[in-house]
Design an enzyme around this catalytic site. Structure first.
Site, mmCIF file in Angstrom:
data_model
loop_
_atom_site.group_PDB
_atom_site.id
_atom_site.type_symbol
_atom_site.label_atom_id
_atom_site.label_comp_id
_atom_site.label_asym_id
_atom_site.label_seq_id
_atom_site.Cartn_x
_atom_site.Cartn_y
_atom_site.Cartn_z
ATOM 1 C CE LYS A 213 15.419 -69.926 36.837
ATOM 2 N NZ LYS A 213 14.686 -70.981 37.566
ATOM 3 C CD GLU A 219 23.149 -73.616 25.056
ATOM 4 O OE1 GLU A 219 23.320 -74.830 25.244
ATOM 5 O OE2 GLU A 219 23.033 -72.792 25.998
ATOM 6 N N GLY A 273 12.745 -74.109 34.876
ATOM 7 C CA GLY A 273 12.581 -73.928 33.437
ATOM 8 C C GLY A 273 11.511 -74.791 32.817
ATOM 9 N NE ARG A 274 12.517 -80.571 35.418
ATOM 10 C CZ ARG A 274 13.582 -80.101 36.073
ATOM 11 N NH1 ARG A 274 14.337 -79.157 35.530
ATOM 12 N NH2 ARG A 274 13.883 -80.558 37.276
ATOM 13 C CD GLU A 360 16.126 -80.348 32.517
ATOM 14 O OE1 GLU A 360 17.007 -80.272 31.632
ATOM 15 O OE2 GLU A 360 15.331 -79.417 32.768
ATOM 16 C CG HIS A 391 0.829 -95.458 8.723
ATOM 17 N ND1 HIS A 391 0.376 -96.433 7.874
ATOM 18 C CD2 HIS A 391 -0.277 -94.813 9.163
ATOM 19 C CE1 HIS A 391 -0.943 -96.368 7.769
ATOM 20 N NE2 HIS A 391 -1.357 -95.390 8.554
ATOM 21 C CE LYS A 506 23.418 -75.481 30.938
ATOM 22 N NZ LYS A 506 22.592 -74.636 31.840
#
Length: 532
Positions: A213, A219, A273-274, A360, A391, A506
């Site tokens: 955005k 990254e 974002g999320r 977040e 398990h 960051k």
């Protein structure tokens, strides 16, 4: 509207006085009954139902929770949010992810611009582009049609879209007659992540979706450079990376006007974002992979859940009931962890998305005005699909010293219909039998004089279930949890829509990558351990 800390509300005070830690707990084994299971269900949209029968709440608790929802004005705040009020106080922004799937409280405008129309325009552009590309009208630089799309993004640009793609992959393989494109994802700046994906690709037939955005995500831009460099070094005549990239970004980002993209699709600062999976962030990859009609069906299911969450009666509002019971478990019962347990293999990455969505959003220690809160907020979220988890970590869930509330997800039918019978039952029947057994085992337990074999029970769980994991159900499931998290933020009086907690790392990363003499002793010493 009334913005008040949880511990200043009358309903919370009554809950603490009656049921707080150290006082007598409700007995879940005594509460659970066949009639309760039949009666404690709420329609959640998209063909889903939320059942809270195996939660340790009685009618008195439910009434106080309903009073709390009214006192904290959850529905009024949701309407204000949907109507465009600037509910993200940390960044002074609107919160409009609901608007990407339909209006809930009328149109929202900004400087004369209809933002709902803007989102619909982007969805139409995505649909038109995906139809042309899937039909072979848009090709790569060597003239070959595309067969694979690779999303390059991180955090919300990866987790949600990846989870949704994987959730529908098998269903689309079975149900669709139109061709499907394979989707892959690169998120980690670790070069091993990118190399594993790229090593198996036919670059001539691969389209890359760069999602950022801001247009400055370190990254993501690093991975773009890695991909472009590998394409150039592949030695394929005529291969031009610029004809193999599209961007998803904001109109004001550096990527919006940058050369090197086949096309660009836009979001804005009001889509966090999320919360971005139903915007262009998820829309491009899902429309290309499965066709825009499938993405539109997912949006329809999400919109159904959004509308259902507008219901003022708590007992008819699945997302609000889920949020309130979650607050009860976190703040009154003192449970700091919650597990998401989908009994559907398609949802195997869905818990990872919910980790970011919940932790977040509500991992905050200050209220909307920036003052410290004196109570717990968001829980730790983890999960794995059943029956693998049985398990693995279910041992601790059944007999450990901590109680972990559980959220089960299950479906009547499998996605593919493929099945086999063994020992008088099919695979899908065994899956559903395991889910059923676990809910009762966690709630009721089983007494044994040998304490090593004793199951104390009293482990609360909810169940979200439907007929089949299809696009509508998946959209509703996504929106249910988004709305649950939103409501809990209102109840805790925190801002669920910024993420200052990711910023310090960051800043220090940039410092580490800068001049060594400016790192400081701590950063420099650790950096040298890793030969930086």
């Amino acid at each position: 509207m009334n913005y008040v800390n949880l511990d200043r509300t009358d309903a919370y005070g009554k809950l603490k006085e009656e049921y707080s830690s150290g006082k007598e707990r409700l007995s879940l084994p005594d509460l659970l009954s066949a009639e309760r299971i039949r009666s404690c269900s709420i329609a959640a949209g998209g063909g889903l139902t939320y059942n809270y029968a195996a939660k340790e709440v009685n009618e008195k608790v439910l009434q106080l929770l309903s009073d709390l929802a009214a006192e904290t004005e959850c529905i009024e705040k949701y309407r204000a949010l949907a109507g465009g009020e600037r509910m993200n106080t940390g960044e002074d922004r609107r919160v409009l992810h609901h608007l990407t799937r339909g209006e809930l409280a009328g149109s929202v405008t900004e400087k004369g611009r209809d933002l709902g129309a803007f989102y619909r325009e982007q969805q139409k552009r995505i649909a038109d582009f995906s139809r042309r590309l899937r039909a072979g009208e848009i090709t790569g630089s060597t003239g070959k049609s595309f067969s694979t799309v690779v999303q390059i993004g991180i955090g919300g640009s990866d987790l949600g879209p990846r989870a949704l793609y994987l959730a529908l992959k098998n269903w689309c393989r079975t149900e669709l007659t139109s061709p499907r494109l394979e989707a892959r994802f690169i998120s980690n700046v670790d070069p091993d992540d990118a190399e594993e994906v790229l090593s198996s690709l036919d670059f001539e037939r691969t389209l890359f979706i760069l999602v950022s955005k801001s247009g400055t995500t370190q990254e993501t831009l690093t991975n773009r450079a890695l991909v472009a460099g590998m394409m150039r070094s592949a030695g394929i005549p005529g291969l031009d990376p610029e004809r193999h990239f599209v961007a998803v970004t904001s109109e004001t980002s550096p990527l919006a006007s940058a050369p090197g993209f086949l096309n660009s699709f836009f979001i804005d600062d009001y889509i966090g974002g999320r919360y971005s999976s139903t915007s262009a962030v998820g829309g491009v990859v899902l429309s290309l992979a499965f066709g825009p009609e499938i993405f539109e069906r997912l949006l329809a299911g999400a919109h159904q859940a959004d509308k259902a969450a507008m219901e003022g009666d708590v007992r008819r509002n699945a997302a609000l009931m889920d949020a309130l019971i979650g607050m009860w478990e976190r703040n009154i019962c003192g449970y700091p962890v919650s597990a998401i347990l989908p009994y559907s293999q398609g949802l195997h990455r869905f818990p990872a998305h919910l980790q970011q969505l919940d932790m977040e959003s509500n991992g905050k220690q200050v209220n909307r005005e920036g003052s410290a809160v004196a109570y717990s907020t968001g829980p730790v979220i983890f999960g794995e699909p059943g029956t693998n988890g049985q398990h693995s970590f279910y041992q601790l869930l059944h007999q450990g010293t901590d109680i972990v509330p559980l959220q089960f997800i299950g479906f009547v039918k499998s996605q593919t219909g493929y099945d086999t019978e063994y020992e008088n039952s099919t695979s899908q029947q065994k899956l559903k039998a395991n889910l059923t057994a676990q809910i009762v085992a966690f709630a009721a337990g089983k007494k044994n004089s040998n304490l090593n074999k004793n199951f104390p029970g009293g482990r609360p769980s909810s169940l979200i279930y439907g007929e089949q994991l299809n696009p509508e159900a998946l959209g509703a499931l996504l929106a249910h949890f988004e709305n649950k998290v939103m409501f809990q933020g209102f109840i805790w009086n925190i801002n669920s829509f910024d993420q200052e907690g990711v910023q310090l790392g960051k800043i220090l990363t940039s410092q580490v990558l800068g001049a060594a003499e400016k790192r400081g002793d701590l950063l420099d010493t650790y950096a040298r351990l890793l030969k930086l």
